[in-house]
Motif scaffolding. Structure first.
Motif, PDB file in Angstrom:
ATOM      1  N   THR A   1       0.836  -1.212   0.000  1.00  0.00           N
ATOM      2  CA  THR A   1       0.000   0.000   0.000  1.00  0.00           C
ATOM      3  C   THR A   1       0.866   1.256   0.000  1.00  0.00           C
ATOM      4  O   THR A   1       0.587   2.234  -0.707  1.00  0.00           O
ATOM      5  CB  THR A   1      -0.920   0.005   1.236  1.00  0.00           C
TER       6      THR A   1
ATOM      7  N   GLY B   1       0.735   3.934  -2.997  1.00  0.00           N
ATOM      8  CA  GLY B   1       0.461   5.345  -2.710  1.00  0.00           C
ATOM      9  C   GLY B   1       1.615   6.241  -3.125  1.00  0.00           C
ATOM     10  O   GLY B   1       1.422   7.349  -3.638  1.00  0.00           O
TER      11      GLY B   1
ATOM     12  N   GLN C   1      -0.909  13.442  -1.604  1.00  0.00           N
ATOM     13  CA  GLN C   1      -1.058  12.021  -1.938  1.00  0.00           C
ATOM     14  C   GLN C   1      -0.108  11.167  -1.100  1.00  0.00           C
ATOM     15  O   GLN C   1      -0.425  10.012  -0.765  1.00  0.00           O
ATOM     16  CB  GLN C   1      -0.795  11.815  -3.433  1.00  0.00           C
TER      17      GLN C   1
ATOM     18  N   ALA D   1      -1.854  10.633   2.055  1.00  0.00           N
ATOM     19  CA  ALA D   1      -2.871   9.592   1.865  1.00  0.00           C
ATOM     20  C   ALA D   1      -2.227   8.208   1.821  1.00  0.00           C
ATOM     21  O   ALA D   1      -2.760   7.239   2.383  1.00  0.00           O
ATOM     22  CB  ALA D   1      -3.661   9.862   0.585  1.00  0.00           C
ATOM     23  N   ALA D   2      -1.077   8.113   1.158  1.00  0.00           N
ATOM     24  CA  ALA D   2      -0.362   6.839   1.088  1.00  0.00           C
ATOM     25  C   ALA D   2       0.004   6.352   2.495  1.00  0.00           C
ATOM     26  O   ALA D   2      -0.149   5.166   2.827  1.00  0.00           O
ATOM     27  CB  ALA D   2       0.899   6.988   0.234  1.00  0.00           C
TER      28      ALA D   2
ATOM     29  N   LYS E   1      -1.416   7.191   5.393  1.00  0.00           N
ATOM     30  CA  LYS E   1      -2.604   6.807   6.149  1.00  0.00           C
ATOM     31  C   LYS E   1      -3.181   5.494   5.615  1.00  0.00           C
ATOM     32  O   LYS E   1      -3.727   4.689   6.386  1.00  0.00           O
ATOM     33  CB  LYS E   1      -3.668   7.906   6.066  1.00  0.00           C
ATOM     34  N   GLY E   2      -3.077   5.290   4.311  1.00  0.00           N
ATOM     35  CA  GLY E   2      -3.547   4.036   3.731  1.00  0.00           C
ATOM     36  C   GLY E   2      -2.727   2.861   4.243  1.00  0.00           C
ATOM     37  O   GLY E   2      -3.277   1.827   4.650  1.00  0.00           O
TER      38      GLY E   2
ATOM     39  N   ASP F   1     -11.452  -1.506   0.720  1.00  0.00           N
ATOM     40  CA  ASP F   1     -12.108  -0.220   0.946  1.00  0.00           C
ATOM     41  C   ASP F   1     -11.094   0.896   1.185  1.00  0.00           C
ATOM     42  O   ASP F   1     -11.247   2.010   0.681  1.00  0.00           O
ATOM     43  CB  ASP F   1     -13.037  -0.314   2.175  1.00  0.00           C
ATOM     44  N   ILE F   2     -10.078   0.582   1.989  1.00  0.00           N
ATOM     45  CA  ILE F   2      -9.078   1.599   2.337  1.00  0.00           C
ATOM     46  C   ILE F   2      -8.345   2.053   1.076  1.00  0.00           C
ATOM     47  O   ILE F   2      -8.218   3.252   0.810  1.00  0.00           O
ATOM     48  CB  ILE F   2      -8.079   1.038   3.380  1.00  0.00           C
ATOM     49  N   VAL F   3      -7.848   1.093   0.308  1.00  0.00           N
ATOM     50  CA  VAL F   3      -7.055   1.440  -0.882  1.00  0.00           C
ATOM     51  C   VAL F   3      -7.918   2.157  -1.912  1.00  0.00           C
ATOM     52  O   VAL F   3      -7.485   3.125  -2.539  1.00  0.00           O
ATOM     53  CB  VAL F   3      -6.409   0.170  -1.481  1.00  0.00           C
ATOM     54  N   ARG F   4      -9.191   1.698  -2.046  1.00  0.00           N
ATOM     55  CA  ARG F   4     -10.074   2.369  -3.003  1.00  0.00           C
ATOM     56  C   ARG F   4     -10.334   3.825  -2.598  1.00  0.00           C
ATOM     57  O   ARG F   4     -10.269   4.726  -3.437  1.00  0.00           O
ATOM     58  CB  ARG F   4     -11.389   1.591  -3.113  1.00  0.00           C
ATOM     59  N   THR F   5     -10.582   4.066  -1.309  1.00  0.00           N
ATOM     60  CA  THR F   5     -10.811   5.439  -0.830  1.00  0.00           C
ATOM     61  C   THR F   5      -9.554   6.285  -0.994  1.00  0.00           C
ATOM     62  O   THR F   5      -9.612   7.448  -1.414  1.00  0.00           O
ATOM     63  CB  THR F   5     -11.239   5.416   0.657  1.00  0.00           C
ATOM     64  N   MET F   6      -8.390   5.685  -0.677  1.00  0.00           N
ATOM     65  CA  MET F   6      -7.115   6.389  -0.834  1.00  0.00           C
ATOM     66  C   MET F   6      -6.915   6.806  -2.287  1.00  0.00           C
ATOM     67  O   MET F   6      -6.556   7.954  -2.574  1.00  0.00           O
ATOM     68  CB  MET F   6      -5.977   5.458  -0.379  1.00  0.00           C
ATOM     69  N   LEU F   7      -7.181   5.884  -3.214  1.00  0.00           N
ATOM     70  CA  LEU F   7      -6.953   6.194  -4.630  1.00  0.00           C
ATOM     71  C   LEU F   7      -7.977   7.210  -5.143  1.00  0.00           C
ATOM     72  O   LEU F   7      -7.626   8.111  -5.927  1.00  0.00           O
ATOM     73  CB  LEU F   7      -6.998   4.918  -5.469  1.00  0.00           C
ATOM     74  N   LEU F   8      -9.229   7.086  -4.702  1.00  0.00           N
ATOM     75  CA  LEU F   8     -10.259   8.060  -5.093  1.00  0.00           C
ATOM     76  C   LEU F   8      -9.853   9.459  -4.622  1.00  0.00           C
ATOM     77  O   LEU F   8      -9.864  10.432  -5.392  1.00  0.00           O
ATOM     78  CB  LEU F   8     -11.609   7.653  -4.480  1.00  0.00           C
ATOM     79  N   GLY F   9      -9.478   9.544  -3.336  1.00  0.00           N
ATOM     80  CA  GLY F   9      -9.061  10.839  -2.795  1.00  0.00           C
ATOM     81  C   GLY F   9      -7.818  11.370  -3.487  1.00  0.00           C
ATOM     82  O   GLY F   9      -7.693  12.573  -3.738  1.00  0.00           O
ATOM     83  N   ALA F  10      -6.885  10.477  -3.806  1.00  0.00           N
ATOM     84  CA  ALA F  10      -5.652  10.900  -4.476  1.00  0.00           C
ATOM     85  C   ALA F  10      -5.933  11.391  -5.891  1.00  0.00           C
ATOM     86  O   ALA F  10      -5.281  12.319  -6.383  1.00  0.00           O
ATOM     87  CB  ALA F  10      -4.651   9.743  -4.503  1.00  0.00           C
TER      88      ALA F  10
ATOM     89  N   GLY G   1      -5.373  15.879  -0.405  1.00  0.00           N
ATOM     90  CA  GLY G   1      -4.620  14.686  -0.044  1.00  0.00           C
ATOM     91  C   GLY G   1      -4.803  14.365   1.437  1.00  0.00           C
ATOM     92  O   GLY G   1      -4.907  13.185   1.814  1.00  0.00           O
TER      93      GLY G   1
ATOM     94  N   ALA H   1      -8.094  12.801   1.694  1.00  0.00           N
ATOM     95  CA  ALA H   1      -8.016  11.430   1.188  1.00  0.00           C
ATOM     96  C   ALA H   1      -7.477  10.488   2.275  1.00  0.00           C
ATOM     97  O   ALA H   1      -7.989   9.384   2.478  1.00  0.00           O
ATOM     98  CB  ALA H   1      -7.121  11.377  -0.048  1.00  0.00           C
ATOM     99  N   GLY H   2      -6.426  10.954   2.963  1.00  0.00           N
ATOM    100  CA  GLY H   2      -5.831  10.137   4.009  1.00  0.00           C
ATOM    101  C   GLY H   2      -6.799   9.886   5.159  1.00  0.00           C
ATOM    102  O   GLY H   2      -6.908   8.761   5.669  1.00  0.00           O
TER     103      GLY H   2
ATOM    104  N   ALA I   1      -9.510   7.477   3.984  1.00  0.00           N
ATOM    105  CA  ALA I   1      -9.041   6.091   3.958  1.00  0.00           C
ATOM    106  C   ALA I   1      -8.968   5.516   5.369  1.00  0.00           C
ATOM    107  O   ALA I   1      -9.357   4.366   5.615  1.00  0.00           O
ATOM    108  CB  ALA I   1      -7.671   6.018   3.279  1.00  0.00           C
TER     109      ALA I   1
ATOM    110  N   VAL J   1     -12.714   4.853   6.565  1.00  0.00           N
ATOM    111  CA  VAL J   1     -13.402   3.663   6.044  1.00  0.00           C
ATOM    112  C   VAL J   1     -12.775   2.385   6.585  1.00  0.00           C
ATOM    113  O   VAL J   1     -13.452   1.352   6.671  1.00  0.00           O
ATOM    114  CB  VAL J   1     -13.442   3.620   4.493  1.00  0.00           C
TER     115      VAL J   1
ATOM    116  N   MET K   1     -15.947  13.530   2.499  1.00  0.00           N
ATOM    117  CA  MET K   1     -14.604  13.782   1.963  1.00  0.00           C
ATOM    118  C   MET K   1     -14.697  14.495   0.606  1.00  0.00           C
ATOM    119  O   MET K   1     -14.006  15.483   0.362  1.00  0.00           O
ATOM    120  CB  MET K   1     -13.862  12.444   1.815  1.00  0.00           C
TER     121      MET K   1
END
Ligand code: NA
Ligand code: NA
Ligand code: NA
Ligand code: NA
Ligand code: NA
Ligand code: NA
Ligand code: NA
Ligand code: NA
Ligand code: NA
Ligand code: NA
Lengths: 184, 88, 88, 88, 88, 88, 88, 88, 88, 88
Positions: free
Chosen positions: G56, G60, I32, I35-36, I38-39, I52-61, J33, J36-37, J40, J43, J57
């Motif tokens: 991950t 990221g 980003q 976000a990485a 926190k992911g 879910d986590i990775v999808r939300t991270m990528l959406l937000g990014a 970002g 996003a974090g 993530a 969720v 978000m």
């Protein structure tokens, strides 16, 4: 030498001004540059203020001593702001470069260099303010260790001031003991 | 006003370069202040470990100082031992 | 009285370039200071792990120093081994 | 056609210097906003301590304002009481 | 006496461009310092996981170094393998 | 055809000075956003204290706005009540 | 002796533009360093999840690299495939 | 062939001033993003308070927007209702 | 010998403008990366929620990438589809 | 052979102004970002609230985008609907 050498043309244009005018114009910009250091204390002391407010909510009994530490630490964090203000006021009201013998271009650049150097003060301002905030936080939590906490805070703040002092020295050398004009 | 010579231009640029180099000092100021804050927090929490905490804080702060010193050295070279005017 | 030559212009720009390169030093200063703070916090909490903590802090700080060194090297090249004037 | 005088150059530079001085305002804006956030958090936690919390927040914020004021003062001097043109 | 040529202008600008490119180094310095701090914290808390922590810290720091290297490469190209003077 | 006069130079510099002064707005934007985040967090945790939290957030944010207003005022003075051209 | 032509001016500006573009690299350096720190923290706490954490973190970090690459591409275009000189 | 007039210089400086003024937008972007993050965290923890959380987040974000708007207004004035050219 | 034309000046300024526009990339890089981090932290703590986590991270990014793309587009327009030279 | 006109100067400055305006994009990049974090993280902790978290978000991120859009609009105006050349 064609008309396309705009660099030479620019310096020829600069040379049409009296030397004093060039130095004074540079001084106006340099004073503005020096003030940018004020970003530091603003951020740092604001952090301390937030930690002070937090301390007042977490432990009302020690709120007073926490506020004291907040003010003490914030006072130290003001240093770079004051130094920059003093340097800017010297530039505006007692600029030694206007009466220095030497090439106007060097003297003009020296005052701008001094202004740029003062920007370093952002760092100590932020850092010392952070230390003030953490000192405030801890004194609020464990007031019985106040002396030790404050001593460590001051020690760390002193260490964090050094690069601001270096910058001040370079600025003062450029203004009061300029080694460059003698090299010409 | 007398015309601007090449040597004067180099010395003028050196003054500005020296000022720019000092801006590096922002970093150690922020970083060491962070260390100071964590040190103050630490001695409040574990007063018995004060010696270790302060020693580690100062060691780390010394490491954080170096790039500020680099900036200072470049500024001092530009002002007091300018190698550029000799190249002209 | 000698006017501004191309060589003088390059050397003047080199002085400014050297100053700009030192600004990179902001980064290691902040980062290593953060490491110093976390190191001080750590030795306060786990004094028995002081050796490991300080070693990791210094290893990480050495890694964080590199871009500050890069800036210093570029500045020193511009000042003492300027390759640009030779290209003229 | 009147050429650009030294006075005009100084006044033009003063406009830029005044603008630069205002950049200091970044700091108090960030810092006082942090204090506002911690103050709001605090009164939510202990509404009964609201008076002390807000008073401490405002006291600290007043201290944090000073360098923004310094910048404003230098800008106002450059615009309305310019000492530089008198030195010409 | 040789005047300022187009080549000299490009080389002067290259010196400044090289200095600007090094400023990228602020990023890895801050980021890797953060990693160093978290690494030091981690080995203090879980000394038994020291190998994994330090390996992850160094792997992440290597990734964070790249843009600092990009800046260095562009600076070295501008100084030692300047493609712009050939286009003149 | 009118050439560049001293007045024009001052007015041009004023346009740049006005733009620079607005950069101060970075600070209140960051700070008040932090306060907004802590306020939102606070009302989620203690909905019964919503009034106090929001009032403290807004009071603190008002304090944080001032340096942004200072920058705006200096910009408006440079644009609409420029005192520098009168000094010429 | 060749004077400063329009082409030379464009190439000189391209050198500075390339340097400026690299400054974007500050962002990925800080961000990926943060990810490295959180990754190191994570593998210390949940060594059994090391694979997931590192994957991950790297995913990221790859996303965070893009704008640094954009800056590098623009710099390389300015240096090696300059479209501006062709427009002259 | 028309040479560069004072008016042209002011308009050119206005283009740069407008660009500088937009930089203020960094602040609201960071601050409101922080608020967005805290809001998202809050509704995850206290879904029943979603209305209050989002309303406080938006109120705080509206306050944080102002200095970005100030910058936009100054830029629009410089571009569409430039008062400086009238002063010439 | 061809002198510097207005077209050349615009193209030179476009090179610098393109470089400046890339600086926007600092933002997505930092954001980003956060976000990485926190992911990575999240998947370590809740491996079962990794999707879910990775999808939300990528959406937000993806959302955080936009302003970096805007900067890239403006730079590409300045370099490859420059509308300014047509206005001359 | 056409020399540099006032129009050319304005267009050149517009290219630089457009580049400067894009720098505003740093803010939304960092802020979104962060969101996003936190999204993530949220969720991962409360998968059952994923809808609410992601919606908040994105709402917050939309608000944080505005100043980046302002910068883009000013840049596009400078490039494609430049009002300044009409004022000449
Ligand atoms: Na120091
Ligand atoms: Na160091
Ligand atoms: Na490094
Ligand atoms: Na203050
Ligand atoms: Na990287
Ligand atoms: Na304020
Ligand atoms: Na990216
Ligand atoms: Na506001
Ligand atoms: Na975005
Ligand atoms: Na916004």
């Amino acid at each position: 030498m064609g008309t396309t050498d705009f660099i030479t043309m620019f310096f020829e244009w600069l040379a049409t001004f009296e030397p004093r005018a060039l130095i004074l114009a540079s001084t106006a910009i340099a004073a503005g540059l020096a003030m940018i250091a004020g970003i530091g204390p603003g951020i740092g002391q604001g952090f301390a203020a937030g930690k002070g407010a937090e301390a007042a909510s977490l432990n009302p009994k020690s709120a007073k001593s926490a506020s004291m530490v907040m003010l003490l630490g914030a006072a130290v964090a003001e240093t770079s702001g004051i130094l920059s203000l003093v340097v800017a006021l010297i530039m505006l009201y007692a600029n030694p470069l206007v009466n220095t013998d030497g090439a106007a271009i060097i003297l003009s650049a020296s005052v701008i260099g001094a202004g740029l150097a003062m920007i370093a003060g952002i760092g100590p301002g932020i850092g010392q303010g952070y230390a003030a905030g953490k000192g405030t936080e801890m004194v609020g939590k464990r007031p019985q260790y106040q002396p030790m906490i404050v001593r460590t805070m001051f020690l760390g703040q002193a260490v964090a001031q050094t690069t601001g002092i270096y910058a001040l020295i370079i600025a003062l050398v450029l203004m009061f003991a300029n080694p460059l004009v003698g090299l010409l | 006003m007398e015309p601007i010579t090449g040597k004067a231009l180099i010395l003028a640029a050196s003054a500005i370069g020296a000022g720019l180099a000092m801006i590096a000092g922002i970093g150690p100021g922020i970083g060491q202040g962070y260390a100071a804050g964590k040190g103050a927090e630490g001695v409040g929490r574990q007063p018995e470990a004060q010696g270790d905490i302060v020693r580690t804080m100062l060691l780390g702060a010394a490491v954080a100082e170096t790039t500020g010193i680099y900036g200072l050295i470049i500024a001092l070279i530009l002002l007091f031992a300018n190698p550029l005017v000799g190249l002209l």
